[in-house]
Each structure stands twice: as structure tokens, then as C-alpha cells.
Design a protein around this motif. Structure first.
Motif, PDB file in Angstrom:
ATOM      1  N   VAL A  21      -4.046   0.062  11.716  1.00  0.00           N
ATOM      2  CA  VAL A  21      -2.875  -0.492  11.033  1.00  0.00           C
ATOM      3  C   VAL A  21      -2.328  -1.662  11.836  1.00  0.00           C
ATOM      4  O   VAL A  21      -2.270  -1.604  13.069  1.00  0.00           O
ATOM      5  N   THR A  22      -1.934  -2.742  11.138  1.00  0.00           N
ATOM      6  CA  THR A  22      -1.429  -3.935  11.832  1.00  0.00           C
ATOM      7  C   THR A  22       0.101  -4.020  11.727  1.00  0.00           C
ATOM      8  O   THR A  22       0.749  -3.221  11.042  1.00  0.00           O
ATOM      9  N   GLU A  23       0.653  -5.029  12.378  1.00  0.00           N
ATOM     10  CA  GLU A  23       2.103  -5.280  12.334  1.00  0.00           C
ATOM     11  C   GLU A  23       2.582  -5.574  10.906  1.00  0.00           C
ATOM     12  O   GLU A  23       3.732  -5.333  10.558  1.00  0.00           O
ATOM     13  N   LYS A  24       1.664  -6.118  10.089  1.00  0.00           N
ATOM     14  CA  LYS A  24       2.061  -6.545   8.733  1.00  0.00           C
ATOM     15  C   LYS A  24       2.450  -5.359   7.840  1.00  0.00           C
ATOM     16  O   LYS A  24       3.035  -5.560   6.780  1.00  0.00           O
ATOM     17  N   ILE A  25       2.087  -4.157   8.256  1.00  0.00           N
ATOM     18  CA  ILE A  25       2.331  -2.985   7.405  1.00  0.00           C
ATOM     19  C   ILE A  25       3.807  -2.881   7.019  1.00  0.00           C
ATOM     20  O   ILE A  25       4.148  -2.403   5.950  1.00  0.00           O
ATOM     21  N   LYS A  26       4.671  -3.353   7.897  1.00  0.00           N
ATOM     22  CA  LYS A  26       6.120  -3.227   7.642  1.00  0.00           C
ATOM     23  C   LYS A  26       6.587  -4.183   6.553  1.00  0.00           C
ATOM     24  O   LYS A  26       7.664  -4.020   5.994  1.00  0.00           O
ATOM     25  N   GLN A  27       5.767  -5.216   6.298  1.00  0.00           N
ATOM     26  CA  GLN A  27       6.220  -6.239   5.348  1.00  0.00           C
ATOM     27  C   GLN A  27       5.810  -5.943   3.911  1.00  0.00           C
ATOM     28  O   GLN A  27       6.256  -6.604   2.989  1.00  0.00           O
ATOM     29  N   PHE A  28       4.962  -4.942   3.719  1.00  0.00           N
ATOM     30  CA  PHE A  28       4.465  -4.686   2.366  1.00  0.00           C
ATOM     31  C   PHE A  28       5.080  -3.408   1.786  1.00  0.00           C
ATOM     32  O   PHE A  28       5.195  -2.393   2.477  1.00  0.00           O
ATOM     33  N   HIS A  29       5.429  -3.498   0.524  1.00  0.00           N
ATOM     34  CA  HIS A  29       5.872  -2.295  -0.200  1.00  0.00           C
ATOM     35  C   HIS A  29       5.319  -2.347  -1.611  1.00  0.00           C
ATOM     36  O   HIS A  29       5.456  -3.379  -2.282  1.00  0.00           O
ATOM     37  N   PRO A  30       4.702  -1.281  -2.061  1.00  0.00           N
ATOM     38  CA  PRO A  30       4.312  -1.257  -3.476  1.00  0.00           C
ATOM     39  C   PRO A  30       5.575  -1.210  -4.329  1.00  0.00           C
ATOM     40  O   PRO A  30       6.659  -0.916  -3.816  1.00  0.00           O
ATOM     41  N   ARG A  31       5.408  -1.506  -5.634  1.00  0.00           N
ATOM     42  CA  ARG A  31       6.574  -1.484  -6.528  1.00  0.00           C
ATOM     43  C   ARG A  31       7.237  -0.098  -6.496  1.00  0.00           C
ATOM     44  O   ARG A  31       8.444   0.026  -6.462  1.00  0.00           O
ATOM     45  N   ARG A  32       6.416   0.940  -6.515  1.00  0.00           N
ATOM     46  CA  ARG A  32       6.925   2.312  -6.391  1.00  0.00           C
ATOM     47  C   ARG A  32       6.037   3.044  -5.404  1.00  0.00           C
ATOM     48  O   ARG A  32       4.809   2.953  -5.502  1.00  0.00           O
ATOM     49  N   ASN A  33       6.623   3.785  -4.489  1.00  0.00           N
ATOM     50  CA  ASN A  33       5.775   4.525  -3.558  1.00  0.00           C
ATOM     51  C   ASN A  33       5.453   5.917  -4.104  1.00  0.00           C
ATOM     52  O   ASN A  33       5.986   6.334  -5.141  1.00  0.00           O
ATOM     53  N   THR A  34       4.562   6.601  -3.425  1.00  0.00           N
ATOM     54  CA  THR A  34       4.114   7.902  -3.951  1.00  0.00           C
ATOM     55  C   THR A  34       5.259   8.903  -4.018  1.00  0.00           C
ATOM     56  O   THR A  34       5.306   9.729  -4.929  1.00  0.00           O
ATOM     57  N   THR A  35       6.198   8.807  -3.067  1.00  0.00           N
ATOM     58  CA  THR A  35       7.341   9.729  -3.100  1.00  0.00           C
ATOM     59  C   THR A  35       8.115   9.559  -4.407  1.00  0.00           C
ATOM     60  O   THR A  35       8.489  10.538  -5.058  1.00  0.00           O
ATOM     61  N   ALA A  36       8.320   8.290  -4.792  1.00  0.00           N
ATOM     62  CA  ALA A  36       9.050   8.036  -6.036  1.00  0.00           C
ATOM     63  C   ALA A  36       8.262   8.571  -7.235  1.00  0.00           C
ATOM     64  O   ALA A  36       8.836   9.179  -8.148  1.00  0.00           O
ATOM     65  N   TYR A  37       6.961   8.372  -7.209  1.00  0.00           N
ATOM     66  CA  TYR A  37       6.134   8.888  -8.315  1.00  0.00           C
ATOM     67  C   TYR A  37       6.161  10.412  -8.360  1.00  0.00           C
ATOM     68  O   TYR A  37       6.168  11.015  -9.438  1.00  0.00           O
ATOM     69  N   LEU A  38       6.149  11.040  -7.170  1.00  0.00           N
ATOM     70  CA  LEU A  38       6.160  12.505  -7.157  1.00  0.00           C
ATOM     71  C   LEU A  38       7.471  13.043  -7.706  1.00  0.00           C
ATOM     72  O   LEU A  38       7.505  14.067  -8.388  1.00  0.00           O
ATOM     73  N   GLN A  39       8.554  12.292  -7.440  1.00  0.00           N
ATOM     74  CA  GLN A  39       9.863  12.772  -7.913  1.00  0.00           C
ATOM     75  C   GLN A  39      10.068  12.498  -9.402  1.00  0.00           C
ATOM     76  O   GLN A  39      10.750  13.264 -10.083  1.00  0.00           O
ATOM     77  N   SER A  40       9.516  11.404  -9.893  1.00  0.00           N
ATOM     78  CA  SER A  40       9.694  11.041 -11.294  1.00  0.00           C
ATOM     79  C   SER A  40       8.701  11.836 -12.124  1.00  0.00           C
ATOM     80  O   SER A  40       7.528  11.483 -12.231  1.00  0.00           O
ATOM     81  N   ARG A  41       9.177  12.939 -12.713  1.00  0.00           N
ATOM     82  CA  ARG A  41       8.222  13.806 -13.379  1.00  0.00           C
ATOM     83  C   ARG A  41       8.891  14.665 -14.437  1.00  0.00           C
ATOM     84  O   ARG A  41      10.098  14.851 -14.418  1.00  0.00           O
ATOM     85  N   LYS A  42       8.036  15.172 -15.328  1.00  0.00           N
ATOM     86  CA  LYS A  42       8.493  16.142 -16.326  1.00  0.00           C
ATOM     87  C   LYS A  42       7.481  17.280 -16.260  1.00  0.00           C
ATOM     88  O   LYS A  42       6.292  17.055 -16.512  1.00  0.00           O
ATOM     89  N   ASN A  43       7.934  18.470 -15.912  1.00  0.00           N
ATOM     90  CA  ASN A  43       6.977  19.561 -15.740  1.00  0.00           C
ATOM     91  C   ASN A  43       7.209  20.698 -16.723  1.00  0.00           C
ATOM     92  O   ASN A  43       6.857  21.836 -16.459  1.00  0.00           O
ATOM     93  N   SER A  44       7.782  20.326 -17.885  1.00  0.00           N
ATOM     94  CA  SER A  44       8.087  21.386 -18.855  1.00  0.00           C
ATOM     95  C   SER A  44       6.941  21.616 -19.846  1.00  0.00           C
ATOM     96  O   SER A  44       7.060  22.445 -20.737  1.00  0.00           O
ATOM     97  N   MET A  45       5.838  20.893 -19.704  1.00  0.00           N
ATOM     98  CA  MET A  45       4.766  21.038 -20.693  1.00  0.00           C
ATOM     99  C   MET A  45       4.165  22.446 -20.658  1.00  0.00           C
ATOM    100  O   MET A  45       4.026  23.049 -19.595  1.00  0.00           O
TER     101      MET A  45
END
Lengths: 391, 470
Positions: free
Chosen positions: B295-319
């Protein structure tokens, strides 16, 4: 520039609308055509040209010439969605007015109950498959939440207004021996009918029916040769829109522009300046209850944002200030697409000549018919005005 | 040195709680839940969403390659990377390739991208997505989840350099699907682990460790794919790693996401990585791939639009399980009382490819009105043929009006159709997805998502739908 008082209707026929399992489209055409001929006291060979309106129950003029055994005469097949029947009538009127023919027949038919599906099934031309696959009630139900929100109706009041329209049309249809549904329906039953496209329930939808209707047209100056009480055409308008409402944010889904423009054009032709006062009665395209709600405003029967109050006040009831859909409308009479416009004209023809029986409106002078094909944001609209007197 | 320059994941909105399987079959189930692609999602649509998340506004014009890895491609013969590239508005001069048929497809695509970059390409997008089918009542139905991940491999602004990689090939029958098979088959587990998974993974790790003079303690994160949670831990410990080095396999939240599983874990590891850390990625499937990242120093400068934590929280599990079976086409439901849709016309799809896949409309040069679909005559000022392409894909919108349609056919009735008004102008009547019909309202904010509308005549028809922001 107007068709006003140039042509007249001297005979009409209309089958009962409903589930005609035992009749083909051809059978229904024979029934309506021969009833119109008998009404005008004419023989088949007296008709010089035909305009056949059908949305999807047959292709080309031979769909009519074969069942009627027309002897090598012109038959034009017309398709213009739900304005099909009225547009067939309009074209026949123009041909007679132009002097191309002395006597023409406009006839519409639809055989919906053979497909096994509810409602109209039209195979669209090949496309890229991205058009949203909404049902017809869903397309028109888009009007409801937009109207309710703009004019501050809570969902309960809005639903009640829509139900009141269906209630009125069923009440009128109960008096009509040719209607598909001939029974009053209580408000409670309408309000509680199963949802098909929220907030619309099944009782907010028009009837799916088979049927046919026909009219015989001559020039106005010849009309009295055929009968003492002809009905004169005062205005004919068909407009198609650019689809603006589906692409531009200005359109707010509380009005259908094609109706506004067709109405204005027809009023200009007929010389009408105050439709609410001058029109005696109307048959409008109540395919779904919110459609009728916005038609009142688009045709100038109600002020903007006022039609829902007029509905609740009974303005459009049979005994109201301006009866709308006295024959039961699409809701109760049924909606065989290609026949509906001519069915509306049939009711005006009966009413203007005092033959509407239990539904008879007192001394009507001008009647208006209105059809709307397509969707609230992109449609074809026809408006026809007829009267009992010249001038 | 080539390395990862952008990353992003995609986890579907819908989850199936595994207790639903217990309810259905009266047998014990694994804990947690698994991610389930909606009926309108497949490996292609999920790959597009992961790539959009990863690119996060980066111009797609810089891509010299678009690779797609999956074991569940929509077609046996027809490339999907081209569809994904088109949906992302990638240039036409681009190398495209599908990597399929193995759980190592994700790492194989990644290594191929690195080779492509090392031989001169500017950057290559690697997408991996899977929705593997497990038969009803079986262990795979419990284990498998649907998800996607995307990485950009390049040489500039590298977030994690590829220090080394190695592949051990091993033609062992462990898990497989024959060309006509619907569901994944497996050999006896003890053979799979003892003669397949463990020795092949060990072989790859021993080779890469020897070449680089490293031992397990030099590794900060071990991203290890495994046939089950149990064997991930067992294999790592037996090779000398500590439990805290093992990257969470998301077994309780997503499930095993096939060829996308290791890339998905890698994106989650990168989200938390510190400069200087070493990440070792190991995949398994008829052999093993090992890839060593720093991993390089640049890692701090990049962010995806949504991270996996956000995806894990955004959910509907009533199916419920019946809905799951319906979405997965595992039960014969009564057909709708409507005609089947016609297959889309190939010429019409070709003509409109840029509009339908990259979601372009047009904007009038005269009056500035954006419009979709693209028009020749302006809907507002009627100027003819003065239009510029205008892309709607990333523009937020609001609902102008809507309906909840119970009549139209859907694998997830009722269907919500909405008229949506885009910020800056333009309106579209479209279908909504991943939404709660009862919560839809005039004024609600929505965003566009790439979906499959239907399949007819063997053609998958992709387009865009609106959904509430996640």
C-alpha cells in the motif's frame, strides 16, 4: 374554416356492449351497420364509401367489406388509438362535405374478449425494449397523486372524488339497456375494490367489452330528405401532441394538453364561448376515473382545481347542471376501442332526438363527445360537437 | 510499477436472512444473512454498479481496457465486458475481455490487467461479479451470496503496488458446474480441502514467500478466499498466520460471492489500509493465484463513492424464501395474464446503444433543455438537429408523480413507475427498483441504477431504473 353545419347524421346503429363470446368482429359490424341502415331507411348499396375504425380487431378495409359483402366500393381502415371511432367518423364527414360522396358510413368495432387478456393487447412495432411496461391504469393513475397534491386533497378525499365519478357513470349505465354493466354500484364497493394501480381500484377502470357502432352521413342540405330529425355536425377536432409531458418538467400531470387544444379547436368551430353553459351534455373518455376528473377542467366545464368540488356537488350527474356520460360512459357502457367514439355519438343522437328513454335529458341542444388515446403525457384527442338544429 | 489506482464494491440492497432457510426446510442454518441480487440484477449489472462506484467521477476515457470476471455470465456466447464498457461510457478503442469458468476468474483478470498495463496500456478496469446458484435446501444455497467489486489497474497514482504474483495450476475436481448444470456440484468435502484447497493454496504461498523472502508475519492483511468460513481460518492458521491478519470473509453479511469474493474482500481491506502495509490476496479454483500488494501513501487520497460499510448498512432483509425462489427462477410460477414481451430488436438496440447503455439523452444547443431519450426536434423550442449529447447517468432526480402498478408483470410485484425530474432539467418516466412502494412519495430523491429490464428471445435487455439513494 369549420365543418359546422356542413354534414348531418341520418342513421345510427349500436350493438349492446359486453362479452359477446358468440360473435366475431365481423358479426358485430353486420349488426351495427344493418341497424344504422334500417334507422336511415337505406339499402346497403346506397352507401357509397365506408370508413372503418378499429384499433386491433382487423387490418385493412376488407375487415369490413368481407362480412358486409360490400360490392367493390371504397373502405378506409382508420386507427388512432382510442380516438379511432371518432376519427373514422371525422374522415367520412370530410369526404361527404367535400362532395366526393353523397352518402358515407363510419363504423367502429373492437373485439377485445378473444385475446384471453384483460384490456387491449396491441403488439408494438419492434423496438429496443426500453419503453416502461406499465399497465394502462398505471399510466392514468399518475394523474391522481399529482392532482391531489396540487389542489390539497388528502388521499381519502381524492379517492372519494374518483369513486363518485364511477358511481355516477354506473348509475347512468343502469338505465341503459345496451350498456355492459347495468347496475348501480354503491360508493362503498367502489372505494373498497381491489387496487390495480394505486390509488386506482378495479372499479376506477372502464369496462373491457366487445361492440360496434355505426353512423350514416350525408350533406346537411340533403339531410331532411332522409329523415325529419337529423343531427348536425357542429365541430370535429383531432389533435396529437409532441409528448412534451414525458420529457419536460413544466408538465404537472393535472391536465392533458391534447384535450385542452382539441376542446378549444372544437369550440371555435362551433362558436362556443362558454362551454359549461352552452353544451347541454357530454360523453367524455372516462377510461379511468382520474381521466374524467381532469377532462372537466381541460374542456372548460370546471375551473382549474374546481372539478373535484363539482363532482361532489353533482354538477355532472344526469340531473345536474351539465350531465356527463349519460349513457354510462366507458365505465359502465364498456370500451371496445374502435367503437367507443361512435357509441358516444349514438347517445348524443338519441338524446338530441328525444329517444334516450329513462336517461332522457330535458331539451338538449348541443352534445359533445371526447376521446383520448395514449397516455396523459402523450396522446391523441378527438372532440366532436353535434346539435339538433342548423345555425 | 503497476498497481491498483481505484477500487469499489457493490453489494445488492436485498438480503436473505439464513433463518428463512431454516423455516423453509426445518434444518439448521448458518448464522447471519446473504446478499441477493434483485430479479433485475445479474453479474453484468452488478459489475457496472461496482465500476461506477470505483470510478467515482474518474473520466472513463482514460481506460484502455475493460475486463469482466464471473462464473455466471448472462451469455455462453457473447461478451459482457463490452456491455459493461458501454454502460460506463468507456471509449470504443478499448480492449475488452471476459474471464469465466473458474473461481480464480477475478484474480486472473487482475493479473491480465497488470500485464496489459505493463505492456503499455494506461489503465485497465477489472470488474468481478457473481451470483452463483445453489440448489434449494443445500449448503451452497446457504453459503453463496451475490456481490461485485471493481479495481482500476494502472501506473499513475497507484494506491497499492503489485509487488509480485504467482499461480499454481491444479486440475482437481472440487466444485464445478458442467455446461448444462444449473447448480454448483461438489466432491466430498474432505477431499476438496485436503487434496485441493489446502495444498494448492500452500503451494502458491510457499512459492511467493520464497521468491520475496517473506514470512506470514510480514503480511498485514491476508485476503484469502475459501470454500467456507471454517476452512478459511483453518488454512490460514495452518500456514502460520494469526487470526487477526485474516480479512473478514463477509460470510455472515454477504456470503461467498464466487469470482468476486476475493476482489470484494480486497476492496474492504483497501478501505482500511495504511501506507506501507502489505496485503496478500489468494484465490482458489483449479489451482491458486497469490498476489502481493504494498500500500502506498496515495491510499489516503482515494475514496470510492460508497464504501463496503455503507453498502453493508444499506439493506432490506425482509425478503421471504418464496421471493428468493422467484427472483432466482427456481420455481414455476403461474404466468401473467399478459403476452410475453417481444425480444428487443437488435438494430434498434444498436442504434440506441449509447442512449440505453451509457444513458445519454440530448441537450438543445438553442434553448438548453436537456431531454431523454435523445431527440432530433427540441421538445421545448422545436429547433431541429441542434442537439448535443447529454449524459443523465450520474444526475440526481426527484419524483414528480408515481404509480404502484399491480397489473403489469413483474418478478417482484407491485411495480413502481415514477416520473422523475433530473436536477438541471430533463424528465423520464421509468421503473423504480430496490424501493419500498409504501415509502415512495412526490418529491423523493432518486438516483439511476443499471438494470436488466427483461430477457426475451435469449436477449438480455439492459437499461436504467430509478431507486432511492442508498
Amino acid at each position: 374554416m369549420s365543418i359546422r353545419d356542413k354534414v348531418a347524421v341520418i342513421g345510427m346503429g349500436c350493438t349492446s356492449f359486453g362479452e359477446h363470446w358468440d360473435k366475431s368482429a365481423g358479426d358485430l359490424l353486420v349488426e351495427a351497420a344493418y341497424e344504422a341502415l334500417a334507422d336511415a331507411n337505406l339499402e346497403p348499396d346506397d352507401i357509397q364509401a365506408y370508413w372503418l375504425g378499429t384499433c386491433a380487431s382487423g387490418w385493412a378495409g376488407i375487415s369490413l367489406s368481407e362480412p358486409l359483402k360490400i360490392q367493390y366500393r371504397p373502405v378506409t381502415r382508420v386507427e388512432n388509438f382510442c380516438a379511432t371511432g371518432t376519427d373514422a367518423f371525422r374522415n367520412a364527414c370530410y369526404a361527404v362535405a367535400a362532395g366526393a360522396y353523397d352518402i358515407a358510413m363510419a363504423i367502429g368495432v373492437e373485439k377485445l374478449k378473444d385475446s384471453g387478456y384483460s384490456g387491449l393487447v396491441i403488439t408494438p412495432p419492434p423496438g429496443d425494449g426500453t419503453a416502461p411496461n406499465y399497465s394502462a391504469p398505471a399510466a392514468f393513475s399518475l394523474l391522481a397523486p399529482a392532482y391531489f397534491k396540487k389542489y390539497g386533497l388528502d388521499p381519502e378525499t381524492g379517492k372519494k372524488v374518483l369513486a363518485r365519478i364511477a358511481y355516477k357513470n354506473h348509475k347512468n349505465g343502469a338505465l341503459n339497456p345496451r350498456a355492459q354493466f347495468r347496475a348501480e354500484v354503491p360508493m362503498e364497493k367502489i372505494l373498497q375494490s381491489p387496487i390495480v394501480a394505486a390509488p386506482l381500484g378495479i372499479m376506477d377502470c372502464s369496462g373491457v367489452a366487445d361492440g360496434s357502432a355505426a353512423a350514416i352521413i350525408v350533406r346537411a342540405e340533403d339531410a331532411l330528405k332522409y329523415r325529419k330529425d337529423p343531427v348536425y355536425v357542429k365541430a370535429l377536432s383531432v389533435v396529437c401532441g409532441p409528448g412534451h409531458g414525458a420529457m419536460h418538467q413544466d408538465f404537472d400531470f393535472t391536465s392533458i394538453k391534447e384535450t385542452c387544444y382539441a376542446g378549444l379547436d372544437a369550440y371555435r368551430q362551433a362558436g362556443i364561448t362558454n362551454p359549461r353553459k352552452e353544451i347541454s351534455m357530454a360523453e367524455v373518455h372516462d377510461c379511468f376515473t382520474p381521466t374524467e376528473l381532469v377532462i372537466y377542467e381541460d374542456l372548460g366545464f370546471s375551473g382549474r382545481g374546481r372539478s373535484w368540488r363539482d363532482v361532489l356537488d353533482g354538477v355532472f350527474d344526469l340531473d345536474g347542471e351539465l350531465p356527463v356520460n349519460p349513457d354510462g360512459g366507458l365505465k359502465s357502457f364498456g370500451h371496445p376501442i374502435g367503437a367507443s367514439g361512435l357509441r358516444m355519438l349514438f347517445e348524443m343522437y338519441l338524446q338530441l332526438r328525444g329517444e334516450a328513454g329513462a336517461r332522457q335529458i330535458d331539451n338538449p341542444k348541443l352534445g359533445l363527445t371526447h376521446n383520448l388515446g395514449g397516455f396523459p403525457w402523450e396522446s391523441v384527442c378527438s372532440v366532436c360537437i353535434v346539435g339538433r338544429e342548423l345555425g | 510499477m503497476a498497481g491498483i489506482t481505484a477500487y469499489g464494491a457493490y453489494i445488492p440492497f436485498n438480503r436473505l436472512e439464513r433463518r428463512r432457510l431454516t423455516e423453509a426446510f426445518d434444518e439448521p442454518a448458518l448464522p447471519g444473512e446473504k446478499a441477493v441480487a434483485n430479479y433485475d440484477e445479474d453479474s453484468v449489472t452488478m459489475a457496472v454498479e461496482a465500476a461506477r462506484n470505483c470510478l467515482n467521477g474518474l473520466p472513463p476515457g482514460g481506460l484502455d481496457g475493460v475486463y469482466f470476471a464471473t462464473t455466471t455470465p448472462p451469455y455462453r456466447e457473447k461478451q459482457s465486458a463490452t456491455t459493461i464498457g458501454a454502460a460506463l461510457d468507456a471509449p470504443e478503442l478499448v480492449r475488452t475481455a471476459d474471464f469465466t469458468s473458474t473461481l480464480r476468474a477475478g484474480s486472473a483478470a487482475l493479473l491480465a490487467a497488470a500485464d496489459t498495463v505493463n505492456s503499455g496500456a494506461r489503465s485497465v478496469l477489472v470488474t468481478a461479479a457473481d451470483c452463483r446458484p445453489g440448489a434449494a435446501g443445500g449448503q451452497f444455497e446457504q453459503l453463496f451470496g451475490d456481490a461485485a467489486a471493481a479495481l482500476v489497474i494502472g501506473k499513475e497514482n497507484v494506491l497499492a503496488e503489485i509487488e509480485d504474483s504467482c499461480t499454481v495450476a491444479g486440475d482437481v475436481i472440487t466444485q464445478w458446474r458442467e455446461a448444462e448444470d444449473r447448480y454448483v456440484r461438489t466432491w466430498e468435502e474432505r477431499f476438496v480441502i485436503n487434496r485441493g484447497y489446502t495444498p494448492l493454496v500452500a503451494g502458491a504461498l510457499t512459492a511467493i514467500a520464497g521468491r520475496n523472502g517473506i514470512s506470514p508475519r510480514d503480511i498485514d492483511r491476508l485476503v484469502l478466499s475459501a470454500p467456507s468460513p471454517r476452512y478459511q481460518t483453518a488454512a490460514a492458521l495452518s500456514l502460520g498466520f494469526q487470526k487477526q491478519q485474516i480479512q473478514d470473509g463477509l460470510f455472515d453479511t454477504v456470503g461467498i460471492a464466487g469470482a468476486a469474493h476475493a476482489p470484494l474482500m480486497l476492496t474492504a481491506a483497501l478501505e482500511r489500509a495504511e501506507p506501507g502495509e502489505r496485503i496478500l490476496l489468494v484465490t482458489f479454483g483449479e489451482g491458486a493465484d497469490a498476489i502481493l500488494f504494498r500500500v502506498t501513501e496515495k491510499i489516503k487520497q482515494f475514496h470510492p463513492r460508497r464504501n463496503t460499510t455503507a453498502y453493508l448498512q444499506s439493506r432490506k432483509n425482509s425478503m421471504n424464501y418464496q421471493t428468493y425462489l422467484r427472483w432466482k427462477n427456481m420455481l414455476d410460477f403461474e404466468p401473467p395474464r399478459r403476452p410475453d414481451p417481444d425480444r428487443p430488436s437488435a438494430p434498434a438496440m444498436w442504434r440506441n446503444a449509447k442512449n440505453n447503455l451509457a444513458f445519454y439523452g440530448s441537450r438543445c444547443n438553442n434553448c438548453g433543455t436537456p431531454q431523454i431519450p435523445a431527440q432530433r426536434v427540441c421538445v421545448h423550442c422545436r429547433t431541429k438537429d441542434q442537439m448535443s449529447p447529454y449524459r443523465f447517468a450520474g444526475i440526481a432526480a426527484r419524483i414528480a408523480t408515481y404509480t404502484i402498478d399491480y397489473l403489469t408483470f413483474s418478478q417482484d410485484p407491485p411495480t413502481v413507475f415514477a416520473v422523475i425530474d433530473f436536477a438541471g432539467g430533463g424528465r423520464l418516466l421509468c421503473e423504480m427498483t430496490d424501493c419500498d412502494p409504501a415509502a415512495v412519495a412526490i418529491g423523493m430523491e432518486v438516483e439511476m441504477t443499471f438494470r436488466r429490464l427483461f430477457k426475451a428471445g435469449g436477449i438480455h435487455n439492459y437499461y436504467w431504473k430509478a431507486m432511492p439513494g442508498r
